[in-house]
Scaffold this active site. Structure first.
Site, PDB file in Angstrom:
ATOM      1  N   GLU A 124      10.370  72.055  37.176  1.00  0.00           N
ATOM      2  CA  GLU A 124      10.119  71.174  38.316  1.00  0.00           C
ATOM      3  C   GLU A 124       8.620  70.886  38.506  1.00  0.00           C
ATOM      4  O   GLU A 124       8.023  71.231  39.527  1.00  0.00           O
ATOM      5  CB  GLU A 124      10.705  71.782  39.595  1.00  0.00           C
ATOM      6  CG  GLU A 124      12.217  71.883  39.579  1.00  0.00           C
ATOM      7  CD  GLU A 124      12.808  72.421  40.863  1.00  0.00           C
ATOM      8  OE1 GLU A 124      13.994  72.185  41.123  1.00  0.00           O
ATOM      9  OE2 GLU A 124      12.067  73.101  41.627  1.00  0.00           O
ATOM     10  N   GLU A 173      20.361  72.210  37.510  1.00  0.00           N
ATOM     11  CA  GLU A 173      20.522  73.048  38.699  1.00  0.00           C
ATOM     12  C   GLU A 173      21.333  72.320  39.760  1.00  0.00           C
ATOM     13  O   GLU A 173      21.173  71.124  39.972  1.00  0.00           O
ATOM     14  CB  GLU A 173      19.167  73.417  39.316  1.00  0.00           C
ATOM     15  CG  GLU A 173      18.292  74.339  38.504  1.00  0.00           C
ATOM     16  CD  GLU A 173      17.014  74.686  39.255  1.00  0.00           C
ATOM     17  OE1 GLU A 173      16.995  74.560  40.503  1.00  0.00           O
ATOM     18  OE2 GLU A 173      16.027  75.062  38.605  1.00  0.00           O
ATOM     19  N   GLU A 224      14.145  83.361  47.911  1.00  0.00           N
ATOM     20  CA  GLU A 224      15.404  82.632  47.776  1.00  0.00           C
ATOM     21  C   GLU A 224      16.621  83.552  47.812  1.00  0.00           C
ATOM     22  O   GLU A 224      17.656  83.243  47.228  1.00  0.00           O
ATOM     23  CB  GLU A 224      15.376  81.800  46.491  1.00  0.00           C
ATOM     24  CG  GLU A 224      14.354  80.683  46.564  1.00  0.00           C
ATOM     25  CD  GLU A 224      14.348  79.782  45.344  1.00  0.00           C
ATOM     26  OE1 GLU A 224      14.327  78.553  45.523  1.00  0.00           O
ATOM     27  OE2 GLU A 224      14.354  80.301  44.213  1.00  0.00           O
TER      28      GLU A 224
END
Length: 666
Positions: A153, A307, A355
């Site tokens: 990303e 993802e 996360e």
């Protein structure tokens, strides 16, 4: 070049990010057992493992990764091996603070999260190259290796002095001379003329609005600087890897920071991450937009869903779980629109870190949890769809998407700061999706011959219109195509220089417009009356050529009686122009009318609201995005590959239900 077919080997890849370094090794065997039970055949490893692989400068700890890859291979699970360069270890920022990015105000963006690197830093690039080289040399021929995953990303911005020097080199290469740069940037305005390359800097915090072309060029540069990082690592792994192992990096969905058209040309496999909100009533439409865009960037061809979330994410204000059936629905929707890989972040939900509340395929509830059981069911479904692998999605319509235009809309000093380019594109695509008009996306400078493959071309907005793009659009219509263009299009050239008349003359003639008198943007929440509907966001004061047809006129206010929607014949085709953004039902109706004129037909003649139908190869995917069962008319007799049932004339789908139909020839 290798491609996704080299990794899929005739089956849909199914799995997700696997971060075993977060867990004791005794957990690994349980992970493998549960992966096999779920039909997982591919996992991405090493994405955020740099600190584990290189605990201090120059040190290497590959033992755990050796054991992991051997374990995966022994159990028939392929590895998408990542270069770990998205998250430099703390020692890099501590020892080399010059590798850390700086924001517009000059503040350091410190380590302690992720993506804390300056793409222009030679020190960062050197460390990234070394760890990539060592990984590739060690694992390039490992039998578990199926694909390389470069970084993760890419999204970093930096305004530091190293970036400034890099920006100047980029500008020299683009313009050649300062005179050319000054002309392109319009530096006669506000006494901004540059007399030396060393005077040029990134668009840092300034007293007032920055030069808009400087800002535009910095967006272009930032995308290119990150791309340099990608291609450097890609080339390293390619030197050590058989030519059947492709490389990719995962795009964020509809992300402004990368020109995905330019990036995708450098990738063997185009992959993307998608995280729609389960509470969004048009989450399926958003998915379809990203699917269509990614497939188009891939060639169009098979692409990789790198993802998604099996349940809730952790970064919204409120993070909603997915209702039963939605994970399956959205995953199979990706396959319907060309994905040959369906993967997640992540395999096992983390117990620590930022996360830990982001779902995994295996959640905190474990193997008895509903999420894992649904993942198992999806794995079984995907195993029945090998016939779809490698096949294409036929689209008769296309949407034009342009990163330069998007970047230009971010600059200050526009007629309206409420014109959100991405939302406008989404509204137009959604209007087509609800009618089951399958669309590709096209580059703004696609050739007329490339555009001629499509019966219908929609251009929601093309503020920055280069000469090549304009000439291709004109040729497309004159050659028989149907074009629908949106407001505030054709205003400026590629340097963000307003064209004569505020609207390129070639496009004015194409759309049947004589004079653009004024743009009339609307306040947020305001509407403008139009015959049959309300317009939003924008309106325009136009005079038309005598040959133009008014489809709908403005009602009331300053523009009363003026043309809002125009149709104009040109050559063998027709060009429509929408000078406002119609409310959703009206936009659907207008685009449906244009699609009928173009001869575009959906895969099903009749379908209930909320039902999506897509043809991929010889298969017809029918998906129910609604919360109630529906009966769908389908001509002929078909076998559902998922259930094995045979349907004649119609089929009934439960809420979030999916059927994958193969016609039965009697």
């Amino acid at each position: 070049m290798p491609d996704l077919n080299d990794a899929t080997r005739g089956r849909i890849l199914f799995g997700g990010d696997y971060n075993p370094e977060q867990w004791p090794e005794e957990v690994w065997s349980e992970d493998i057992r549960l992966m096999r039970e779920a039909g997982v055949n591919s996992v991405t490893v090493g994405v955020f493992s740099w600190a584990r692989l290189e605990p201090r400068p120059g040190a290497r700890d590959f033992g755990w990764l050796d054991r992991l890859l051997d374990l995966l291979d022994a159990n028939g699970i392929g590895a998408v091996l990542a270069t770990p360069t998205a998250s430099p270890p703390p020692w890099m920022g501590a020892r080399h603070p010059e590798t850390l990015p700086r924001d517009k105000q000059g503040n350091v963006v410190w380590y302690g999260s992720r993506n804390q690197f300056c793409a222009s830093s030679p020190v960062y690039r050197e460390y990234a190259a070394r760890i990539t080289e060592d990984l590739a040399a060690r694992y390039g021929s490992h039998p578990a290796l199926r694909m390389w995953h470069i970084n993760n990303e890419y999204c970093t911005y930096c305004y530091c002095d190293e970036t400034a020097a890099h920006f100047r080199r980029w500008l020299r290469a683009r313009y050649g001379t300062l005179d050319a740069l000054n002309e392109a940037w319009g530096t006669a305005f506000w006494s901004q003329r540059y007399d030396s390359w060393e005077e040029l800097i990134p668009p840092r915090q300034a007293q007032y609005m920055i030069n808009p072309t400087q800002g535009l060029d910095f967006q272009r540069f930032t995308s290119d600087a990150l791309l340099e990082c990608f291609t450097a690592e890609r080339d390293i792994v390619a030197r050590h890897t058989p030519d059947t192992v492709p490389a990719t990096t995962n795009f964020m969905p509809l992300w402004i920071g990368q020109d995905a058209w330019k990036w995708s040309r450098e990738e063997d496999v185009v992959s993307v991450d998608i995280y729609p909100d389960p509470k969004d009533p048009f989450g399926g439409a958003y998915n379809a937009l990203i699917h269509d865009m990614t497939r188009s960037q891939a060639g169009p061809g098979p692409w990789m869903l790198m993802e998604q979330a099996a349940g809730p994410v952790n970064w919204r204000g409120v993070n909603h779980p997915k209702p039963r059936g939605m994970n399956r629905l959205w995953s199979l929707q990706a396959v319907a629109r060309g994905a040959d890989a369906v993967c997640y972040f992540q395999w096992r939900q983390s117990r620590q870190g930022a996360e830990k509340f982001h779902s995994g395929m295996l959640t905190h509830a474990g193997e008895r949890g509903r999420t894992y059981q649904q993942v198992k069911g999806l794995g079984a479904d995907l195993g029945k769809l090998a016939e779809a692998v490698g096949s294409g999605v036929r689209a008769e319509a296309a949407v034009l998407m342009d990163w330069d235009t998007w970047w230009a809309h971010q600059q200050s000093g526009r007629p309206s700061g409420k014109l959100d380019y991405a939302e406008v594109v989404r509204a137009w695509h959604q209007a087509l999706w609800t009618q089951n008009v399958t669309t590709d996306f096209v580059h703004p400078e696609s050739s007329a011959s490339d555009l001629a493959r499509y019966r219908l071309l929609v251009v929601p907005n093309l503020y920055l219109a280069g000469d090549a793009a304009i000439e291709a659009l004109v040729a497309y219509v004159r050659g028989g195509g149907v074009l629908v263009g949106g407001f505030f299009t054709g205003v400026a050239d590629k340097d963000d220089r307003v064209r004569d008349g505020g609207f390129d003359a070639r496009l004015r003639e194409l759309f049947g417009i004589d004079v653009l008198h004024e743009w009339w943007p609307l306040d947020e929440g305001d509407t403008v009356g139009v015959e049959g509907f309300d317009g939003t966001v924008w309106s325009e004061d136009l005079d038309l050529l005598p040959t133009a047809e008014v489809i709908a006129a403005y009602k009331g206010g300053e523009l009363d009686g003026g043309p809002a929607v125009i149709r104009h014949r040109a050559g063998e085709g027709a060009a429509w122009y929408l000078s406002t953004l119609p409310e959703p039902d009206a936009l659907r109706g207008l685009l449906a009318r244009a699609a009928r004129e173009a001869g575009v037909r959906p895969p099903l003649d009749r379908f209930p609201a909320g039902v999506e139908a897509v043809r991929r190869g010889e298969l017809l995917f029918v998906l129910n995005h609604g919360q109630e069962p529906v009966t769908v008319p389908v001509d002929g007799t078909h076998e559902d590959l998922l259930s094995g049932a045979v349907h004649a004339g119609e089929l009934t789908l439960p809420r979030y239900g999916v059927a994958v139909l193969r016609e039965v020839v009697e």
